[in-house]
Design a protein around this motif. Sequence first.
Motif, PDB file in Angstrom:
ATOM      1  N   PHE A 135       5.455 -14.730   7.490  1.00 14.10           N
ATOM      2  CA  PHE A 135       4.064 -14.295   7.639  1.00 14.10           C
ATOM      3  C   PHE A 135       3.525 -13.843   6.271  1.00 14.10           C
ATOM      4  CE2 PHE A 135       1.112 -11.473  10.413  1.00 14.10           C
ATOM      5  CZ  PHE A 135       0.237 -12.522  10.576  1.00 14.10           C
ATOM      6  N   LEU A 136       4.308 -13.039   5.567  1.00 13.55           N
ATOM      7  CA  LEU A 136       3.923 -12.599   4.228  1.00 13.55           C
ATOM      8  C   LEU A 136       3.719 -13.794   3.303  1.00 13.55           C
ATOM      9  CD1 LEU A 136       6.476  -9.668   3.942  1.00 13.55           C
ATOM     10  CD2 LEU A 136       3.987  -9.402   3.792  1.00 13.55           C
ATOM     11  N   LYS A 137       4.636 -14.737   3.394  1.00 12.38           N
ATOM     12  CA  LYS A 137       4.547 -15.940   2.548  1.00 12.38           C
ATOM     13  C   LYS A 137       3.259 -16.704   2.865  1.00 12.38           C
ATOM     14  CE  LYS A 137       6.716 -19.152  -0.150  1.00 12.38           C
ATOM     15  NZ  LYS A 137       7.300 -18.891  -1.471  1.00 12.38           N
ATOM     16  N   SER A 138       2.878 -16.756   4.146  1.00 15.18           N
ATOM     17  CA  SER A 138       1.656 -17.480   4.514  1.00 15.18           C
ATOM     18  C   SER A 138       0.418 -16.828   3.909  1.00 15.18           C
ATOM     19  CB  SER A 138       1.516 -17.570   6.038  1.00 15.18           C
ATOM     20  OG  SER A 138       1.067 -16.345   6.589  1.00 15.18           O
ATOM     21  N   PHE A 139       0.509 -15.535   3.593  1.00 12.61           N
ATOM     22  CA  PHE A 139      -0.593 -14.842   2.933  1.00 12.61           C
ATOM     23  C   PHE A 139      -0.431 -14.860   1.399  1.00 12.61           C
ATOM     24  CE2 PHE A 139      -0.936 -12.570   7.090  1.00 12.61           C
ATOM     25  CZ  PHE A 139      -2.278 -12.806   7.337  1.00 12.61           C
ATOM     26  N   GLY A 178       0.791  -1.223   0.000  1.00 14.15           N
ATOM     27  CA  GLY A 178       0.000   0.000   0.000  1.00 14.15           C
ATOM     28  C   GLY A 178       0.822   1.270   0.000  1.00 14.15           C
ATOM     29  N   VAL A 179       0.143   2.408   0.087  1.00  9.19           N
ATOM     30  CA  VAL A 179       0.830   3.706   0.114  1.00  9.19           C
ATOM     31  C   VAL A 179       0.396   4.523   1.330  1.00  9.19           C
ATOM     32  CG1 VAL A 179       1.127   3.825  -2.387  1.00  9.19           C
ATOM     33  CG2 VAL A 179      -0.926   4.810  -1.367  1.00  9.19           C
ATOM     34  N   GLU A 180      -0.115   3.834   2.352  1.00 13.32           N
ATOM     35  CA  GLU A 180      -0.596   4.559   3.522  1.00 13.32           C
ATOM     36  C   GLU A 180       0.391   4.475   4.681  1.00 13.32           C
ATOM     37  OE1 GLU A 180      -3.161   6.478   3.620  1.00 13.32           O
ATOM     38  OE2 GLU A 180      -3.839   5.906   1.618  1.00 13.32           O
ATOM     39  N   PRO A 181       0.523   5.565   5.439  1.00 15.24           N
ATOM     40  CA  PRO A 181       1.330   5.497   6.657  1.00 15.24           C
ATOM     41  C   PRO A 181       0.768   4.422   7.579  1.00 15.24           C
ATOM     42  CG  PRO A 181       0.195   7.640   6.454  1.00 15.24           C
ATOM     43  CD  PRO A 181      -0.059   6.886   5.207  1.00 15.24           C
ATOM     44  N   SER A 182       1.647   3.844   8.409  1.00 13.74           N
ATOM     45  CA  SER A 182       1.205   2.665   9.152  1.00 13.74           C
ATOM     46  C   SER A 182       0.666   2.954  10.542  1.00 13.74           C
ATOM     47  CB  SER A 182       2.355   1.682   9.279  1.00 13.74           C
ATOM     48  OG  SER A 182       3.282   2.173  10.213  1.00 13.74           O
ATOM     49  N   GLY A 183       1.110   4.034  11.145  1.00 11.67           N
ATOM     50  CA  GLY A 183       0.693   4.259  12.527  1.00 11.67           C
ATOM     51  C   GLY A 183       1.248   3.244  13.501  1.00 11.67           C
ATOM     52  N   SER A 184       2.299   2.519  13.099  1.00  9.80           N
ATOM     53  CA  SER A 184       2.893   1.508  13.983  1.00  9.80           C
ATOM     54  C   SER A 184       4.409   1.492  13.809  1.00  9.80           C
ATOM     55  CB  SER A 184       2.397   0.106  13.645  1.00  9.80           C
ATOM     56  OG  SER A 184       1.046   0.104  13.321  1.00  9.80           O
ATOM     57  N   ALA A 185       5.065   0.703  14.635  1.00 11.90           N
ATOM     58  CA  ALA A 185       6.514   0.573  14.546  1.00 11.90           C
ATOM     59  C   ALA A 185       6.904  -0.074  13.220  1.00 11.90           C
ATOM     60  CB  ALA A 185       7.034  -0.240  15.713  1.00 11.90           C
ATOM     61  N   PHE A 186       8.161   0.142  12.819  1.00 12.53           N
ATOM     62  CA  PHE A 186       8.618  -0.324  11.503  1.00 12.53           C
ATOM     63  C   PHE A 186       8.587  -1.836  11.361  1.00 12.53           C
ATOM     64  CE2 PHE A 186      12.801  -1.907  12.721  1.00 12.53           C
ATOM     65  CZ  PHE A 186      13.007  -1.260  13.933  1.00 12.53           C
ATOM     66  N   ASN A 187       8.645  -2.544  12.492  1.00 12.77           N
ATOM     67  CA  ASN A 187       8.692  -3.999  12.385  1.00 12.77           C
ATOM     68  C   ASN A 187       7.472  -4.680  12.990  1.00 12.77           C
ATOM     69  OD1 ASN A 187       9.189  -3.477  15.005  1.00 12.77           O
ATOM     70  ND2 ASN A 187      11.165  -4.499  15.110  1.00 12.77           N
ATOM     71  N   SER A 188       6.362  -3.953  13.022  1.00 13.81           N
ATOM     72  CA  SER A 188       5.140  -4.511  13.601  1.00 13.81           C
ATOM     73  C   SER A 188       4.536  -5.572  12.697  1.00 13.81           C
ATOM     74  CB  SER A 188       4.119  -3.390  13.814  1.00 13.81           C
ATOM     75  OG  SER A 188       2.892  -3.920  14.249  1.00 13.81           O
ATOM     76  N   LEU A 189       3.959  -6.607  13.328  1.00 11.28           N
ATOM     77  CA  LEU A 189       3.240  -7.626  12.557  1.00 11.28           C
ATOM     78  C   LEU A 189       1.727  -7.443  12.679  1.00 11.28           C
ATOM     79  CD1 LEU A 189       6.034  -9.271  13.557  1.00 11.28           C
ATOM     80  CD2 LEU A 189       4.879 -11.073  12.332  1.00 11.28           C
ATOM     81  N   VAL A 190       1.326  -6.563  13.563  1.00  9.18           N
ATOM     82  CA  VAL A 190      -0.094  -6.453  13.887  1.00  9.18           C
ATOM     83  C   VAL A 190      -0.942  -6.075  12.676  1.00  9.18           C
ATOM     84  CG1 VAL A 190      -1.795  -5.152  15.226  1.00  9.18           C
ATOM     85  CG2 VAL A 190       0.274  -5.991  16.324  1.00  9.18           C
ATOM     86  N   GLN A 191      -0.598  -4.945  12.042  1.00 13.53           N
ATOM     87  CA  GLN A 191      -1.419  -4.500  10.925  1.00 13.53           C
ATOM     88  C   GLN A 191      -1.413  -5.511   9.784  1.00 13.53           C
ATOM     89  OE1 GLN A 191      -0.120  -0.510  10.204  1.00 13.53           O
ATOM     90  NE2 GLN A 191      -2.156   0.313  10.518  1.00 13.53           N
ATOM     91  N   LEU A 192      -0.267  -6.157   9.615  1.00 15.17           N
ATOM     92  CA  LEU A 192      -0.144  -7.156   8.554  1.00 15.17           C
ATOM     93  C   LEU A 192      -1.183  -8.249   8.738  1.00 15.17           C
ATOM     94  CD1 LEU A 192       1.775  -7.309   6.227  1.00 15.17           C
ATOM     95  CD2 LEU A 192       3.309  -8.701   7.583  1.00 15.17           C
ATOM     96  N   GLU A 193      -1.462  -8.600   9.985  1.00 10.71           N
ATOM     97  CA  GLU A 193      -2.471  -9.637  10.230  1.00 10.71           C
ATOM     98  C   GLU A 193      -3.869  -9.117   9.916  1.00 10.71           C
ATOM     99  OE1 GLU A 193      -1.889 -12.049  13.668  1.00 10.71           O
ATOM    100  OE2 GLU A 193      -4.026 -12.405  13.946  1.00 10.71           O
ATOM    101  N   TYR A 194      -4.151  -7.901  10.392  1.00 13.79           N
ATOM    102  CA  TYR A 194      -5.477  -7.343  10.130  1.00 13.79           C
ATOM    103  C   TYR A 194      -5.684  -7.093   8.640  1.00 13.79           C
ATOM    104  CZ  TYR A 194      -5.975  -6.589  15.144  1.00 13.79           C
ATOM    105  OH  TYR A 194      -6.067  -6.772  16.493  1.00 13.79           O
TER     106      TYR A 194
END
Lengths: 303, 303, 303, 303
Positions: free
Chosen positions: B170-174, B86-102
């Motif tokens: 995690f990315l690979k699992s998606f 995407g092209v949106e700011p994340s609002g999270s730390a650079f290495n967060s997995l949280v948003q990636l799951e949502y």
Amino acid sequence: MNYEAILQEVYQEAKMIPTIGNVSTSIPELSKVDPDKFGIHLTTIDGEDYGVGDCNEKFSIQSVSKALTVALAFSFLDEKIWERVGVEPSGSAFNSLVQLEYEKGIPRNPFINAGAIVIADMLVTHLKNPKQDFLDFIRLISGSPTVDFNFKVAQSEKDFRFRNAALANFLKSFGNISNDVETVLDFYFYQCSIEMTCKELAHAFFFLANEGKTKSGVQVLAQSQVKRLNALMQTCGFYDESGEFTYKVGLPGKSGIGGGIAALYPKNFVVATWSPRLNEKGNSELGMSALELLTTKTGMSIF
Amino acid sequence: MNYEAILQEVYQEAKMIPTIGNVSTSIPELSKVDPDKFGIHLTTIDGEDYGVGDCNEKFSIQSVSKALTVALAFSFLDEKIWERVGVEPSGSAFNSLVQLEYEKGIPRNPFINAGAIVIADMLVTHLKNPKQDFLDFIRLISGSPTVDFNFKVAQSEKDFRFRNAALANFLKSFGNISNDVETVLDFYFYQCSIEMTCKELAHAFFFLANEGKTKSGVQVLAQSQVKRLNALMQTCGFYDESGEFTYKVGLPGKSGIGGGIAALYPKNFVVATWSPRLNEKGNSELGMSALELLTTKTGMSIF
Amino acid sequence: MNYEAILQEVYQEAKMIPTIGNVSTSIPELSKVDPDKFGIHLTTIDGEDYGVGDCNEKFSIQSVSKALTVALAFSFLDEKIWERVGVEPSGSAFNSLVQLEYEKGIPRNPFINAGAIVIADMLVTHLKNPKQDFLDFIRLISGSPTVDFNFKVAQSEKDFRFRNAALANFLKSFGNISNDVETVLDFYFYQCSIEMTCKELAHAFFFLANEGKTKSGVQVLAQSQVKRLNALMQTCGFYDESGEFTYKVGLPGKSGIGGGIAALYPKNFVVATWSPRLNEKGNSELGMSALELLTTKTGMSIF
Amino acid sequence: MNYEAILQEVYQEAKMIPTIGNVSTSIPELSKVDPDKFGIHLTTIDGEDYGVGDCNEKFSIQSVSKALTVALAFSFLDEKIWERVGVEPSGSAFNSLVQLEYEKGIPRNPFINAGAIVIADMLVTHLKNPKQDFLDFIRLISGSPTVDFNFKVAQSEKDFRFRNAALANFLKSFGNISNDVETVLDFYFYQCSIEMTCKELAHAFFFLANEGKTKSGVQVLAQSQVKRLNALMQTCGFYDESGEFTYKVGLPGKSGIGGGIAALYPKNFVVATWSPRLNEKGNSELGMSALELLTTKTGMSIF
């Protein structure tokens, strides 16, 4: 109590319930299973066996094994386990990484994947030949020397390992995995690949209804440990449906995405069901219904 | 504008600012860096060079490289990139997995680690010799044939890879990684290990201030692509401090945990700073202060 | 630059774009608007006016007002604003409570509802007659004494206030609301109910393109404050689509669920669009397309 | 079993345990309580009463009341309750809004504040004189006509209502509150303000150990409903410490921030404890320790 008649009734009524779920497709090997298999086996505390349907066919116990790895780890680490994993229900899916991030690498409980991987790490550390020793433990408690891994399933898990590999690496990044990630995952995939029949599974869980003693009389856990493990299954045994299972069935138990469930009524009986169609939370649809019917009909519930 | 005098002033004033951060300890190799290094280099659109402090010492550009891998991927995939990131700011730390799951495996932008790993996967797919080709690209845009990987740093990243390995798996699992996880991570660790001086870094980013043309006149991106990449750096270039940087400095830029920052004022100048002490968001403390002083003193900001 | 011709082109081309969204149904009063209204008004820094379509019809500016309350609060509190609200993009929906809980009642920025309610609280504290004084400020900067609240809309907001009341009470529970919750919400609903035409809106935002001076020459903010407010609109002005807007349009701006957008190119022009059909992120579909066409055709973008 | 001796032992041993928590400061009225109060009362299924310490002093039952409002709502709505609230543990703090947002306004269970507010809404709808009728119900099940609200506490809750007002408005925004927000909150604050002694509380929970029948023989819930309510307390009764309580104590129960706990062993006994010092999860420190000692000493646990 006429368990034979009750099991027959439960079996017939449950079969009539329309199912909407399907078999797990998380790994190809599991998706090959006949979705309409259905078996129940109940063993009373006196050792009487009652089976119905496909109760003597082997199936992949998958996450049901998590209760048994915890039992083994508990037997030599006791309360030290809880330094690295919690005892609280997660309120999330079994393979979620979200809470793990917020809670800095301490899984909420040993029955979500992250927690089971930490337990696997403990076993890899403490057992001489981890996979063989664990298998021997299962054979001991089930009283069945033919219980074995399914190598194809283990390999299939390995081929589609990415979510679990993410969890294991994430745990390692928080310092909560001591061994090599690959070694721990290898053990974990083998543990999940174990195959048993409903009868064997019921026997394997017998010690949890029998104050720590197996059907053949071996004391594998102390009485107080058994109570705690049962308590843990009650609150966390069915992923994010543990409340529902407790509410409807009212017995401690553990499910797996192979469609198996083991549950028990302390000092009364152990019961194992198998039906591969899963609901959206990943638990066996018919298995849950059958156990609800069983406790309704027998009036037996811990509450 | 007397850039020479201004840079001197900025350098002297910034050095007086008390710092509280320390060098990154995420990998041992980075933690060895002298925390008090500080350099700035500015290159005007006319090609004039102004340097001050340790501006000719090599340092690990780390995540600053993410802007350059996006540029390269953009040059042959154009808008197709955005099917997987995407092209949106994340609002999270650079290495967060949280948003990636949502958000089901689609990283919010290519400047958080997850997004950069997806971009790395694209480059591994499209380049013949991914690592060498990317290095050649950096040498081309910086005009410096001596720019190279730091093999020790790359190895150190590999040894402490667990968080990034979690992200990649995690990315690979998606389904958002096409190549082998190991191969993609290997590329990613090498990309981050590139060493440059402030001067080389400023030159490498020159094309982003110059409508797509490098200092030596090679058109590496279309004018419209450059605008979009600059826009992206503006909203996402500083992890969860992008708003702060935009607010205080008002220029598009990209930072790295090696303490480097590259920023630019379109059609006016490129500037690179290096100071290894990081604030709690992982950005160079002095670098951010220096750039704020620079835009305040020159009155130059895109807003 | 022939703005008249360009606006005509943009208007005609944008009208051809198939829309899929609908008008906001968040409150009944807004859902009554004709979905096919479409107007654009552009005012150059020299004060020339160019309008097309329904550019002289009043509409509910809704969240576009958030940029103006921040401007007013900024004018007397300056950087103190940021003790109670952040400057970072949120990565969430405009009315999310999630981040607010994690970040203990400090809204991420003043353009999400929670942040705007905190700004409203500041104005209620600092203004003698909050609603009237704010209206006077709008009339001053727009140069239009007929700009007014829409009482029906304000009442409708009040009747369907529950999400905003949840936010305000939540903020209050963290100590980040000084006044009575009801009073703050009342101000907030009135602020959102202001009605303007595209032309009036463009004029109201003129000072942000003109270094702080209104079209009629009143200095309402310092030059440095204007830069910062523009920077903030760039990273946070379009809720969780701010990155997309920056990427595609490349101008600072602010949108509202009434279908309005105000955007500006510093030292060049201000532009306001109105089209009530919203995309799923709550921004005007045609408005965003029109502004993308405008910057593409003029080649004008801050990047 | 010599309960008198056991209670004495438990009381003496628990008093020796060093406490680190303090009384709740969520509302001023609660913070005035003497932190060193400590009482236990146990009533056997045969109706024998055993008390120790401050077991006959009134205290604010606070969230312990949530089990009783659910019981009352259950008595006339039965399983329909679950259309508006879940039965799963939350994995979050008792007053979190996060999950409510992700799960669109359906609280995870009736024992977190959001769920209890939904239950309160049901009672407001179904009862003629909600507050009086609920009080009458409590007087009936406890057999004590002197049980009453504490008006000062109710008013104090109202004065510091913001978090609960946020929850109620948030629920209303999702359509999960039928009545006026103020009316529902008013009922909720009164419900929480009820004062009882340990003895009265034990008697009030008697029917849950006695298959639905109160100590005086009134059947208030069906046997199957009692099982389900007990199951629910087991998985959700102690906020985000329910797993811990189940693990260590192994009995269904419900706690409140007034320092009270009611727990029960079906067909055996009911027990109520009171000690106002709370741990970080909001549960009574000494109460939890006392109950753990009790089940360890008696060997009585449902598992």
